[in-house]
Design a protein around this motif. Structure first.
Motif, PDB file in Angstrom:
ATOM      1  N   GLU A 188       0.830  -1.213   0.000  1.00 26.22           N
ATOM      2  CA  GLU A 188       0.000   0.000   0.000  1.00 26.22           C
ATOM      3  C   GLU A 188       0.858   1.253   0.000  1.00 26.22           C
ATOM      4  N   LEU A 189       2.014   1.197   0.648  1.00 29.20           N
ATOM      5  CA  LEU A 189       2.911   2.359   0.639  1.00 29.20           C
ATOM      6  C   LEU A 189       3.386   2.654  -0.778  1.00 29.20           C
ATOM      7  N   TYR A 190       3.717   1.616  -1.537  1.00 28.08           N
ATOM      8  CA  TYR A 190       4.115   1.823  -2.927  1.00 28.08           C
ATOM      9  C   TYR A 190       2.962   2.406  -3.749  1.00 28.08           C
ATOM     10  N   ALA A 191       1.752   1.931  -3.495  1.00 28.69           N
ATOM     11  CA  ALA A 191       0.594   2.459  -4.232  1.00 28.69           C
ATOM     12  C   ALA A 191       0.406   3.942  -3.931  1.00 28.69           C
ATOM     13  N   LEU A 192       0.574   4.311  -2.683  1.00 28.66           N
ATOM     14  CA  LEU A 192       0.464   5.727  -2.303  1.00 28.66           C
ATOM     15  C   LEU A 192       1.550   6.552  -2.995  1.00 28.66           C
ATOM     16  N   LYS A 193       2.754   6.018  -3.031  1.00 27.35           N
ATOM     17  CA  LYS A 193       3.852   6.712  -3.711  1.00 27.35           C
ATOM     18  C   LYS A 193       3.518   6.927  -5.187  1.00 27.35           C
ATOM     19  N   GLU A 194       3.024   5.876  -5.836  1.00 25.00           N
ATOM     20  CA  GLU A 194       2.721   5.969  -7.261  1.00 25.00           C
ATOM     21  C   GLU A 194       1.567   6.915  -7.551  1.00 25.00           C
ATOM     22  N   ASN A 195       0.736   7.169  -6.528  1.00 28.84           N
ATOM     23  CA  ASN A 195      -0.364   8.123  -6.678  1.00 28.84           C
ATOM     24  C   ASN A 195       0.029   9.535  -6.266  1.00 28.84           C
ATOM     25  N   GLY A 196       1.318   9.736  -5.983  1.00 26.33           N
ATOM     26  CA  GLY A 196       1.814  11.078  -5.714  1.00 26.33           C
ATOM     27  C   GLY A 196       1.771  11.525  -4.270  1.00 26.33           C
ATOM     28  N   ASP A 197       1.554  10.623  -3.341  1.00 20.84           N
ATOM     29  CA  ASP A 197       1.554  10.993  -1.924  1.00 20.84           C
ATOM     30  C   ASP A 197       2.972  11.422  -1.535  1.00 20.84           C
ATOM     31  N   PRO A 198       3.171  12.676  -1.092  1.00 18.95           N
ATOM     32  CA  PRO A 198       4.532  13.169  -0.842  1.00 18.95           C
ATOM     33  C   PRO A 198       5.251  12.439   0.294  1.00 18.95           C
ATOM     34  N   LEU A 199       4.540  12.084   1.362  1.00 15.22           N
ATOM     35  CA  LEU A 199       5.181  11.376   2.464  1.00 15.22           C
ATOM     36  C   LEU A 199       5.625   9.982   2.021  1.00 15.22           C
ATOM     37  N   ALA A 200       4.776   9.299   1.290  1.00 17.90           N
ATOM     38  CA  ALA A 200       5.131   7.971   0.789  1.00 17.90           C
ATOM     39  C   ALA A 200       6.332   8.057  -0.158  1.00 17.90           C
ATOM     40  N   GLU A 201       6.344   9.071  -1.021  1.00 18.09           N
ATOM     41  CA  GLU A 201       7.473   9.258  -1.933  1.00 18.09           C
ATOM     42  C   GLU A 201       8.770   9.463  -1.158  1.00 18.09           C
TER      43      GLU A 201
END
Length: 288
Positions: A188-201
């Motif tokens: 889920e963290l990778y999915a958030l990153k791929e959706n542009g979530d700055p903290l996850a990135e």
């Protein structure tokens, strides 16, 4: 040669049959609470098969001392340690038994049959909840003077945290969960990153950098030609390229870019421990 193979973990024991270089009938049962219950569970697996086995090959946590025929150290499965476990198993089952550390088994599988089969000096790094590893010199497993060779999870960075403490996807996902008062796992963290979530990135980027920093330390200390990545995150298609680019930059910065190793993700993933245990039996310790 037909072997029954077991991989003892903290929550489950995986098992399968190894015959003619093929692993089959892979399954698992919950890790028993006692050694006696473990013996009974092993026996049930053997009884349920129609095979006649030549031996039992085991992958286990801890530092396996082949001379003392004991498993030293500690793990979540405390009852397998500090006892004459080789002799106990051989007496109970009437079969020859081999045991080797789980990370070492996974490394053996990759060196003998996986992505490391054409390399001489290899560092195998397993990145899961924590970090483990195995080192191979001229294709022989290097266990060190105190059976601690390859324990790369204990490498420390300048913030005094070990590779296991701050360089895994599990830790990054846990930190995200704490900061956002949610509950996410690594996928889920990778999915958030791929959706542009700055903290996850940021967290994934920091994780990659910590991994690369530790691979740098492994490279300049051990100088393998190949680093093999295992563990759940090794299924990420971009992992090897990310770490290759980051490690290359660090080596160039120090003027030693010519020692850059190849970095590859493992071939066998969840089956590596079982396959390596079987190969360890086959070679009777000659890989050590």
């Amino acid at each position: 040669m037909s072997l029954v193979v077991f991989d003892i973990g903290g929550t489950t024991v995986k098992h399968g049959i190894w015959e003619n270089q093929v692993l089959s009938e892979v399954a698992a049962f919950p890790t028993p609470d006692t050694f006696e219950a473990l013996l009974e569970a092993f026996q049930q697996v053997i009884n349920e098969s129609d095979q006649t086995f030549e031996g039992i090959a085991i992958s286990a946590p801890g530092a396996v001392d082949q001379e003392q025929r004991k498993i030293l150290g500690i793990s979540a499965v405390d009852y397998i340690h500090q006892r004459p476990i080789f002799a106990e198993l051989e007496e109970y089952f009437g079969l020859p038994v081999t045991i080797e550390n789980d990370a070492n088994c996974a490394g053996i599988a990759e060196v003998e049959l996986g992505v490391g089969k054409d390399a001489q000096n290899i560092a195998f790094v397993v990145i899961g909840t924590g970090v483990g590893g195995a080192l191979f010199v001229h294709r022989k497993l290097y266990k060190g003077s105190h059976l601690f060779g390859g324990e790369v999870g204990l490498l420390k960075s300048q913030n005094e945290q070990t590779f296991s403490q701050n360089g895994t996807l599990v830790k990054a996902a846990n930190f995200y969960s704490e900061q956002t008062n949610t509950k996410v796992d690594g996928k889920e963290l990778y999915a958030l990153k791929e959706n542009g979530d700055p903290l996850a990135e940021r967290l994934v980027n920091e994780m990659y950098q910590i991994m690369a920093n530790n691979l740098y330390n492994i490279q300049v200390m051990f100088d393998p030609e190949l680093i093999v990545l295992g563990g759940g995150i090794s299924r990420r298609p971009e992992l090897a390229a990310e770490l290759t680019n980051r490690l290359s930059e660090q080596l160039k910065k120090e003027g030693v870019e010519e020692i850059m190793p190849a970095i590859k993700c493992c071939k066998f993933h969840n089956d590596a421990n079982l396959i390596g245990a079987a190969l360890n039996f086959k070679f009777k310790g000659t890989l050590l």
